[in-house]
Design an enzyme around this catalytic site. Structure first.
Site, PDB file in Angstrom:
ATOM      1  N   ASN A   1      41.536  21.993  -5.490  1.00  0.00           N
ATOM      2  CA  ASN A   1      40.259  21.526  -4.975  1.00  0.00           C
ATOM      3  C   ASN A   1      39.206  21.313  -6.052  1.00  0.00           C
ATOM      4  O   ASN A   1      38.312  20.491  -5.882  1.00  0.00           O
ATOM      5  CB  ASN A   1      39.731  22.537  -3.943  1.00  0.00           C
ATOM      6  CG  ASN A   1      38.271  22.294  -3.607  1.00  0.00           C
ATOM      7  OD1 ASN A   1      37.928  21.324  -2.927  1.00  0.00           O
ATOM      8  ND2 ASN A   1      37.387  23.157  -4.108  1.00  0.00           N
TER       9      ASN A   1
ATOM     10  N   SER B   1      39.748  11.921  -3.101  1.00  0.00           N
ATOM     11  CA  SER B   1      38.453  11.412  -2.654  1.00  0.00           C
ATOM     12  C   SER B   1      38.642  10.037  -2.053  1.00  0.00           C
ATOM     13  O   SER B   1      39.581   9.307  -2.402  1.00  0.00           O
ATOM     14  CB  SER B   1      37.474  11.320  -3.835  1.00  0.00           C
ATOM     15  OG  SER B   1      36.299  10.606  -3.475  1.00  0.00           O
TER      16      SER B   1
ATOM     17  N   TYR C   1      34.990   8.282 -12.076  1.00  0.00           N
ATOM     18  CA  TYR C   1      35.462   9.187 -11.027  1.00  0.00           C
ATOM     19  C   TYR C   1      36.586   8.565 -10.202  1.00  0.00           C
ATOM     20  O   TYR C   1      37.596   9.214  -9.917  1.00  0.00           O
ATOM     21  CB  TYR C   1      34.277   9.552 -10.130  1.00  0.00           C
ATOM     22  CG  TYR C   1      34.555  10.544  -9.042  1.00  0.00           C
ATOM     23  CD1 TYR C   1      34.750  11.883  -9.320  1.00  0.00           C
ATOM     24  CD2 TYR C   1      34.587  10.143  -7.700  1.00  0.00           C
ATOM     25  CE1 TYR C   1      34.974  12.810  -8.316  1.00  0.00           C
ATOM     26  CE2 TYR C   1      34.807  11.059  -6.685  1.00  0.00           C
ATOM     27  CZ  TYR C   1      35.008  12.393  -6.996  1.00  0.00           C
ATOM     28  OH  TYR C   1      35.225  13.310  -5.995  1.00  0.00           O
ATOM     29  N   ALA C   2      36.419   7.277  -9.847  1.00  0.00           N
ATOM     30  CA  ALA C   2      37.441   6.616  -9.034  1.00  0.00           C
ATOM     31  C   ALA C   2      38.781   6.564  -9.759  1.00  0.00           C
ATOM     32  O   ALA C   2      39.841   6.715  -9.148  1.00  0.00           O
ATOM     33  CB  ALA C   2      36.982   5.204  -8.656  1.00  0.00           C
ATOM     34  N   ALA C   3      38.738   6.360 -11.066  1.00  0.00           N
ATOM     35  CA  ALA C   3      39.976   6.313 -11.844  1.00  0.00           C
ATOM     36  C   ALA C   3      40.679   7.662 -11.837  1.00  0.00           C
ATOM     37  O   ALA C   3      41.902   7.740 -11.669  1.00  0.00           O
ATOM     38  CB  ALA C   3      39.666   5.886 -13.281  1.00  0.00           C
TER      39      ALA C   3
ATOM     40  N   ILE D   1      30.980  14.503   2.407  1.00  0.00           N
ATOM     41  CA  ILE D   1      31.047  15.854   2.957  1.00  0.00           C
ATOM     42  C   ILE D   1      29.850  16.651   2.428  1.00  0.00           C
ATOM     43  O   ILE D   1      29.520  16.560   1.237  1.00  0.00           O
ATOM     44  CB  ILE D   1      32.355  16.562   2.553  1.00  0.00           C
ATOM     45  CG1 ILE D   1      33.577  15.712   2.939  1.00  0.00           C
ATOM     46  CG2 ILE D   1      32.440  17.944   3.194  1.00  0.00           C
ATOM     47  CD1 ILE D   1      33.750  15.468   4.428  1.00  0.00           C
TER      48      ILE D   1
END
Length: 255
Positions: free
Chosen positions: A92, A144, A157-159, A190
């Site tokens: 996590n 994510s 972050y997406a990568a 969230i």
């Protein structure tokens, strides 16, 4: 106490707060012994105390998932404290990123991928041998919604999260012959400290987010924990290599 995770030892990284804390609490409620890892010592102590007060069997270790020796020491301590090997790993711990691709330093890049991707591998590598030997185990990686669709200003972050989903699929295939399952969960918006950081970084994003969610609200860590603990349990015995969205329908809207 009986539940879907009775007799399991569930290790959660980034367990001191947010989604990790909610997963640990839900796993304990489902009958598991829980092992908590985080770099936030004070918050980890507080979370551990709260779970113990609820009657849970819990052990904690301050550890840095990006450091190989720290991972080894933390897992060793938790295994000793709980008297048995980890049977469920929930990766996590994560780190947001808001970088400019032309100005981001190599050190900043590495710091994102170390937490969001390498750390998950280091943790998996440490616990998989016992899972494989016992032909029993489950790993759930917290990815994510940004692994499949993203927004400007979130580089890289997406990568990193896309890489985590790719690792989930690859690892699932490699360990499936040993009856070990690996899945990912991709939360959307969230209500966590990381989301508040995101909203504070990008003006107007909170109002925009609420406006585009089909369910008209932000999710809770407990919403994610329910799905994680289902995937971790034998109730999901025929699910592996999957990436489950917990995003209030946002991904469907923009698919």
């Amino acid at each position: 106490m009986t539940g879907r995770l009775t007799n399991e030892v569930v290790l959660v990284t980034g367990a001191a707060r947010g989604i990790g804390r909610a997963v640990a609490a839900k796993a304990a409620a489902e009958g598991a012994a829980v092992a908590l890892v985080d770099v936030l010592a004070d918050q980890l102590t507080a979370t551990t105390a709260e779970l113990q007060e609820s009657g849970a069997t819990v052990a904690a270790a301050v550890g840095d998932i990006t450091d190989e020796s720290s991972v080894r020491a933390a897992v060793g301590k938790l295994t000793d404290d709980l008297g048995g090997p980890v049977t469920v790993l929930v990766n996590n711990a994560g780190k947001n990123a808001y970088a400019d691709a032309t100005r981001m330093t190599v050190e900043e890049w590495d710091s994102v991928f170390d937490v969001d991707l390498k750390g998950a591998w280091l943790m998996a590598r440490q616990v998989l041998p016992s899972m494989i030997e016992n032909r029993h185990g489950s790993i759930v990686n917290i990815a994510s919604i940004h692994s499949s669709l993203t927004t400007a200003g979130m580089f890289p972050y997406a990568a990193a999260k896309s890489g985590l989903v790719g690792m989930t699929r690859s690892l699932a295939l490699d360990v499936a012959p040993h009856q070990v399952r690996v899945n990912a969960v991709s939360p959307g918006y969230i209500g966590t400290d990381l989301l508040e950081e995101f909203f504070d970084t990008i003006p107007g994003e909170r109002e925009k987010a609420l406006g585009v969610h089909p369910l008209g609200r932000i999710g809770t860590p407990e919403n994610v924990a329910e799905v994680v603990c289902f995937l971790a349990s034998t109730a999901a015995a025929f699910v592996t290599g999957a990436n489950w969205a917990v995003d209030g329908g946002l991904g469907v809207r923009y698919a």
